[in-house]
Enzyme design. Structure first.
Site, PDB file in Angstrom:
ATOM      1  N   GLU A  75       3.806  95.605 -62.127  1.00  0.00           N
ATOM      2  CA  GLU A  75       4.300  96.239 -60.913  1.00  0.00           C
ATOM      3  C   GLU A  75       4.611  97.728 -61.117  1.00  0.00           C
ATOM      4  O   GLU A  75       5.332  98.337 -60.326  1.00  0.00           O
ATOM      5  CB  GLU A  75       5.557  95.526 -60.409  1.00  0.00           C
ATOM      6  CG  GLU A  75       5.368  94.075 -60.068  1.00  0.00           C
ATOM      7  CD  GLU A  75       4.511  93.839 -58.836  1.00  0.00           C
ATOM      8  OE1 GLU A  75       3.852  94.796 -58.360  1.00  0.00           O
ATOM      9  OE2 GLU A  75       4.484  92.700 -58.356  1.00  0.00           O
ATOM     10  N   HIS A  94      13.376  95.360 -59.841  1.00  0.00           N
ATOM     11  CA  HIS A  94      12.603  94.393 -59.062  1.00  0.00           C
ATOM     12  C   HIS A  94      12.836  93.015 -59.655  1.00  0.00           C
ATOM     13  O   HIS A  94      12.760  92.833 -60.872  1.00  0.00           O
ATOM     14  CB  HIS A  94      11.110  94.727 -59.109  1.00  0.00           C
ATOM     15  CG  HIS A  94      10.243  93.624 -58.574  1.00  0.00           C
ATOM     16  ND1 HIS A  94      10.384  93.117 -57.305  1.00  0.00           N
ATOM     17  CD2 HIS A  94       9.231  92.916 -59.150  1.00  0.00           C
ATOM     18  CE1 HIS A  94       9.494  92.156 -57.119  1.00  0.00           C
ATOM     19  NE2 HIS A  94       8.787  92.011 -58.220  1.00  0.00           N
ATOM     20  N   HIS A  96      13.051  88.424 -58.545  1.00  0.00           N
ATOM     21  CA  HIS A  96      12.711  87.347 -57.620  1.00  0.00           C
ATOM     22  C   HIS A  96      13.933  86.443 -57.413  1.00  0.00           C
ATOM     23  O   HIS A  96      13.902  85.255 -57.744  1.00  0.00           O
ATOM     24  CB  HIS A  96      11.555  86.510 -58.168  1.00  0.00           C
ATOM     25  CG  HIS A  96      10.277  87.257 -58.339  1.00  0.00           C
ATOM     26  ND1 HIS A  96       9.164  86.695 -58.929  1.00  0.00           N
ATOM     27  CD2 HIS A  96       9.915  88.523 -57.994  1.00  0.00           C
ATOM     28  CE1 HIS A  96       8.178  87.586 -58.946  1.00  0.00           C
ATOM     29  NE2 HIS A  96       8.615  88.701 -58.389  1.00  0.00           N
ATOM     30  N   TYR A 115      29.092  93.522 -42.921  1.00  0.00           N
ATOM     31  CA  TYR A 115      29.118  94.986 -43.039  1.00  0.00           C
ATOM     32  C   TYR A 115      28.547  95.492 -44.354  1.00  0.00           C
ATOM     33  O   TYR A 115      28.110  96.642 -44.452  1.00  0.00           O
ATOM     34  CB  TYR A 115      30.543  95.517 -42.834  1.00  0.00           C
ATOM     35  CG  TYR A 115      31.495  95.301 -43.982  1.00  0.00           C
ATOM     36  CD1 TYR A 115      31.545  96.198 -45.044  1.00  0.00           C
ATOM     37  CD2 TYR A 115      32.369  94.215 -43.995  1.00  0.00           C
ATOM     38  CE1 TYR A 115      32.419  96.011 -46.100  1.00  0.00           C
ATOM     39  CE2 TYR A 115      33.245  94.024 -45.038  1.00  0.00           C
ATOM     40  CZ  TYR A 115      33.276  94.919 -46.096  1.00  0.00           C
ATOM     41  OH  TYR A 115      34.135  94.721 -47.144  1.00  0.00           O
ATOM     42  N   HIS A 157       7.416  87.262 -52.017  1.00  0.00           N
ATOM     43  CA  HIS A 157       7.412  87.865 -53.350  1.00  0.00           C
ATOM     44  C   HIS A 157       8.816  87.975 -53.928  1.00  0.00           C
ATOM     45  O   HIS A 157       9.173  87.228 -54.827  1.00  0.00           O
ATOM     46  CB  HIS A 157       6.733  89.245 -53.257  1.00  0.00           C
ATOM     47  CG  HIS A 157       6.484  89.899 -54.567  1.00  0.00           C
ATOM     48  ND1 HIS A 157       5.444  90.788 -54.776  1.00  0.00           N
ATOM     49  CD2 HIS A 157       7.155  89.844 -55.755  1.00  0.00           C
ATOM     50  CE1 HIS A 157       5.470  91.213 -56.032  1.00  0.00           C
ATOM     51  NE2 HIS A 157       6.507  90.673 -56.639  1.00  0.00           N
ATOM     52  N   TYR A 210      34.705 107.132 -49.213  1.00  0.00           N
ATOM     53  CA  TYR A 210      35.322 106.502 -50.377  1.00  0.00           C
ATOM     54  C   TYR A 210      34.516 106.788 -51.638  1.00  0.00           C
ATOM     55  O   TYR A 210      35.066 106.959 -52.716  1.00  0.00           O
ATOM     56  CB  TYR A 210      35.430 104.983 -50.182  1.00  0.00           C
ATOM     57  CG  TYR A 210      36.399 104.567 -49.116  1.00  0.00           C
ATOM     58  CD1 TYR A 210      37.565 105.278 -48.879  1.00  0.00           C
ATOM     59  CD2 TYR A 210      36.149 103.452 -48.321  1.00  0.00           C
ATOM     60  CE1 TYR A 210      38.458 104.891 -47.889  1.00  0.00           C
ATOM     61  CE2 TYR A 210      37.038 103.055 -47.330  1.00  0.00           C
ATOM     62  CZ  TYR A 210      38.186 103.778 -47.122  1.00  0.00           C
ATOM     63  OH  TYR A 210      39.055 103.392 -46.144  1.00  0.00           O
TER      64      TYR A 210
END
Length: 219
Positions: A75, A94, A96, A115, A157, A210
């Site tokens: 990837e 990345h 899964h 939120y 994916h 913050y």
């Protein structure tokens, strides 16, 4: 290999091990990259994380030239393209994760059910269209899904999280999986209520005041 080079490579190994320890990844399906000099460092392909040593981490220049004794992650393309498109991004994670992947299998985004969706930069976490792993098409979809965002899902994916540091990207990856799990749970009851765009904008402003510091992200 300089001390900073060694530390950066070890940080990637530690992050790979942490992904699996946290349960947001399985086997060697995830990959991690870190901006470094005139390119990036990235985990190698199909190599058990527990066997990795700093010399196994691959350097890739911005033009795609590789320097390493192992091939880079399959990837590598979206890692490289994301960093080239987003100068503020210094790390890409990345993985899964189970719940992110469930939502991505259904081709759904994660809407503002909570939120904390705002930590990804907007009022949702988009799901990029499906494309074969490792392709330029998938990379283009990922870059677009990450527009004005710090995380996205990849249809059928997995998930991508980015950050100004590796600790930020790892923290965000865990938060996104938590949101995906909450969304999945809410869907068992029905379609959940969604916070307004105005409220998410308010949350983003409050978070900015913050400050989400690396120290907090790593906590």
């Amino acid at each position: 290999m300089t001390v900073s080079d060694l530390e950066a490579r070890q940080a990637i190994i530690d992050a790979c091990l942490e992904m699996n320890a946290l349960g947001i990844n399985q086997g060697t399906s995830g990959n991690v990259s870190l901006r470094h000099g005139e390119g990036m460092l990235i985990s190698p392909t199909s190599t058990p994380y527990e066997t990795l040593v700093p010399e196994d981490i691959v350097f890739m220049a911005w033009d795609g030239e590789v320097d390493g004794r192992l091939p880079p992650s399959s990837e590598w393309r979206f890692h490289l393209d994301i960093m080239k498109a987003r100068p503020e991004v210094n790390a890409v994670v990345h993985a899964h994760p189970t719940y992110c992947t469930i939502i991505a299998i259904m081709g759904r985004k994660i809407p503002a059910i909570h939120y904390m969706v705002a930590v990804a930069g907007g009022n949702d976490i988009r799901c990029a269209p499906y494309a074969t792993f490792g392709t330029a098409e998938l990379s283009a979809h990922a870059v677009e899904a990450l527009r004005d965002r710090k995380a996205c899902l990849l249809a059928q994916h997995g998930m991508i999280a980015v950050g100004s540091s590796l600790s930020q990207a790892m923290w965000l990856a865990v938060e996104v999986e938590t949101l995906a799990r909450q969304y999945h749970g809410a869907l068992q009851i029905g379609e959940p209520p969604i916070l307004s765009e105005e409220e998410i904008e308010n949350v983003i402003k409050r978070m900015a005041s913050y400050g989400l510091r690396d120290k907090e992200a790593a906590a």
